[in-house]
Design an enzyme around this catalytic site. Structure first.
Site, PDB file in Angstrom:
ATOM      1  N   ASN A   9       1.062  -1.056   0.024  1.00  0.00           N
ATOM      2  CA  ASN A   9       0.052  -0.097   0.150  1.00  0.00           C
ATOM      3  C   ASN A   9       0.899   1.258   0.097  1.00  0.00           C
ATOM      4  O   ASN A   9       1.658   1.519   0.869  1.00  0.00           O
ATOM      5  CB  ASN A   9      -0.965   0.007   1.148  1.00  0.00           C
ATOM      6  CG  ASN A   9      -1.640   1.189   1.482  1.00  0.00           C
ATOM      7  OD1 ASN A   9      -1.698   2.303   0.551  1.00  0.00           O
ATOM      8  ND2 ASN A   9      -2.014   1.367   2.761  1.00  0.00           N
ATOM      9  N   LYS A  11       0.147   4.425  -0.124  1.00  0.00           N
ATOM     10  CA  LYS A  11      -0.515   5.367   0.358  1.00  0.00           C
ATOM     11  C   LYS A  11      -0.168   6.713  -0.509  1.00  0.00           C
ATOM     12  O   LYS A  11      -0.374   6.352  -1.909  1.00  0.00           O
ATOM     13  CB  LYS A  11      -0.037   5.770   2.020  1.00  0.00           C
ATOM     14  CG  LYS A  11       0.088   4.411   2.576  1.00  0.00           C
ATOM     15  CD  LYS A  11       0.248   4.654   4.079  1.00  0.00           C
ATOM     16  CE  LYS A  11       0.112   3.406   4.801  1.00  0.00           C
ATOM     17  NZ  LYS A  11       0.286   3.386   6.271  1.00  0.00           N
ATOM     18  N   HIS A  92      -9.137   1.514   5.090  1.00  0.00           N
ATOM     19  CA  HIS A  92      -7.979   1.395   5.970  1.00  0.00           C
ATOM     20  C   HIS A  92      -8.170   2.442   6.965  1.00  0.00           C
ATOM     21  O   HIS A  92      -8.618   3.377   6.880  1.00  0.00           O
ATOM     22  CB  HIS A  92      -6.889   1.993   4.699  1.00  0.00           C
ATOM     23  CG  HIS A  92      -5.266   2.083   5.326  1.00  0.00           C
ATOM     24  ND1 HIS A  92      -5.151   2.955   6.283  1.00  0.00           N
ATOM     25  CD2 HIS A  92      -4.430   1.189   5.124  1.00  0.00           C
ATOM     26  CE1 HIS A  92      -3.547   2.695   6.691  1.00  0.00           C
ATOM     27  NE2 HIS A  92      -3.357   1.734   6.004  1.00  0.00           N
ATOM     28  N   GLU A  94      -6.446   4.621   8.104  1.00  0.00           N
ATOM     29  CA  GLU A  94      -6.302   6.224   7.783  1.00  0.00           C
ATOM     30  C   GLU A  94      -7.553   6.698   7.148  1.00  0.00           C
ATOM     31  O   GLU A  94      -7.715   7.995   7.416  1.00  0.00           O
ATOM     32  CB  GLU A  94      -5.053   6.296   6.771  1.00  0.00           C
ATOM     33  CG  GLU A  94      -3.577   6.115   7.590  1.00  0.00           C
ATOM     34  CD  GLU A  94      -2.612   5.654   6.962  1.00  0.00           C
ATOM     35  OE1 GLU A  94      -2.461   5.699   5.590  1.00  0.00           O
ATOM     36  OE2 GLU A  94      -1.747   4.976   7.479  1.00  0.00           O
ATOM     37  N   GLU A 164      -4.944  -4.883  10.832  1.00  0.00           N
ATOM     38  CA  GLU A 164      -3.817  -3.652  11.096  1.00  0.00           C
ATOM     39  C   GLU A 164      -4.032  -3.039  12.752  1.00  0.00           C
ATOM     40  O   GLU A 164      -5.079  -2.151  12.742  1.00  0.00           O
ATOM     41  CB  GLU A 164      -3.881  -2.881  10.117  1.00  0.00           C
ATOM     42  CG  GLU A 164      -3.605  -3.554   8.824  1.00  0.00           C
ATOM     43  CD  GLU A 164      -3.036  -2.562   7.568  1.00  0.00           C
ATOM     44  OE1 GLU A 164      -1.991  -2.821   7.050  1.00  0.00           O
ATOM     45  OE2 GLU A 164      -3.725  -1.537   7.334  1.00  0.00           O
ATOM     46  N   GLY A 170       3.106   2.295  10.734  1.00  0.00           N
ATOM     47  CA  GLY A 170       4.072   3.227  10.537  1.00  0.00           C
ATOM     48  C   GLY A 170       4.689   3.745  11.633  1.00  0.00           C
ATOM     49  O   GLY A 170       5.299   4.741  11.698  1.00  0.00           O
ATOM     50  N   SER A 210       3.905  -2.185  10.147  1.00  0.00           N
ATOM     51  CA  SER A 210       5.304  -2.140  10.449  1.00  0.00           C
ATOM     52  C   SER A 210       5.840  -3.387   9.901  1.00  0.00           C
ATOM     53  O   SER A 210       6.897  -3.991  10.718  1.00  0.00           O
ATOM     54  CB  SER A 210       5.922  -1.767  11.921  1.00  0.00           C
ATOM     55  OG  SER A 210       5.345  -0.668  12.301  1.00  0.00           O
TER      56      SER A 210
END
Ligand code: PGA
Length: 247
Positions: A9, A11, A92, A94, A164, A170, A210
């Site tokens: 991904n 992003k 996701h 985010e 996730e 991240g 990660s």
């Protein structure tokens, strides 16, 4: 048998010329595992052009759940299908946190992706507060229940779930393989209740947060983890290829 899926991904990273450099550099030997890249929308035509004859698949990071119309700034599943996308990431964290997407809206996306013969990767996961507050199972179950609520019976076994944990995305602090497996097992068990044993056994569950070339193997070895969703480490062709090699 569930085929392992290694998904990247990107992003909001990589211009078209950066993506071109990445695709030229990415050399992988075909294996049984699937390799997928989800670049920004602007790089998808190039992905189709450069990956079209390879075994590497491409997909999208998001979609708007309508075929067309007055939805300024959005991209429809029809457009993604037309560009040869095979997978679409839905929900996701985010998108959930920054853009306030609800479980219900994400369920609409899952439904629309299936309706256009693509495969949704439904992302679910808990915040650190939810983890500390002992609410992991409650949160995960609610996200799953909503996420699968609109799926047709014939589609459910193709669904991909990406677990996730938000605190691991991240941050460089991946979950331990034991923790990730415990939640993956809970997800599979919950899916048995929601969509039946047969579909639950076929649905692939990825771990994300990660993941890098050094830790990928420990996740893949777990019984209920069928692949990984990678952010940061999918941006460099050499890292991404070395993750694939380790699988
Ligand atoms: P990360 O991101 O690998 O950079 O932690 C994972 C993701 O957001 O899918």
């Amino acid at each position: 048998m569930r085929t392992v899926l290694i998904a990247g991904n990107w992003k909001m990273n990589h211009t078209v010329s950066e993506a071109e450099h990445f695709f030229k550099e990415l050399k992988v030997i075909k294996k049984e595992a699937e390799l997928l890249i989800c670049p920004p929308f602007t790089d998808i035509p190039l992905a189709r052009f450069m990956l079209g004859t390879s075994s590497i698949k491409w997909g999208a990071q998001n979609v708007y759940p309508e075929d067309k119309g007055a939805f300024t700034g959005e991209v429809s599943p029809v457009m993604l299908k037309d560009l040869g996308c095979t997978y679409v990431i839905c929900g996701h964290s985010e998108r959930r946190q920054i853009f306030k997407e609800s479980d219900r809206f994400i369920a609409e996306k899952v439904k629309s992706v299936f309706a256009h013969d693509m495969i949704p990767i439904l992302c679910i996961g808990e915040t650190l507060e939810e983890r500390d507050g002992g609410q992991i199972e409650e949160r995960i179950f609610a996200q799953l229940q909503n996420g699968v609520s609109g799926t047709r019976k014939q589609d459910t076994d193709k669904l991909v779930i990406a677990y996730e944990p938000i605190w691991a995305i991240g941050t460089g602090k991946a979950a331990t393989a034991e923790n990730a497996e415990a939640v993956a097992a809970f997800i599979r068990h919950s899916l048995e209740k929601l969509v039946g044993k047969k579909a639950a056994g076929a649905i692939r569950i990825l771990y994300g947060g990660s993941v890098n070339p050094d830790n990928v193997s420990v996740f893949i070895k777990e019984k209920n983890i069928d692949g990984v969703l990678i952010g940061g480490a999918s941006l460099k062709a050499s890292d991404f290829a070395s993750i694939y090699k380790k699988v």
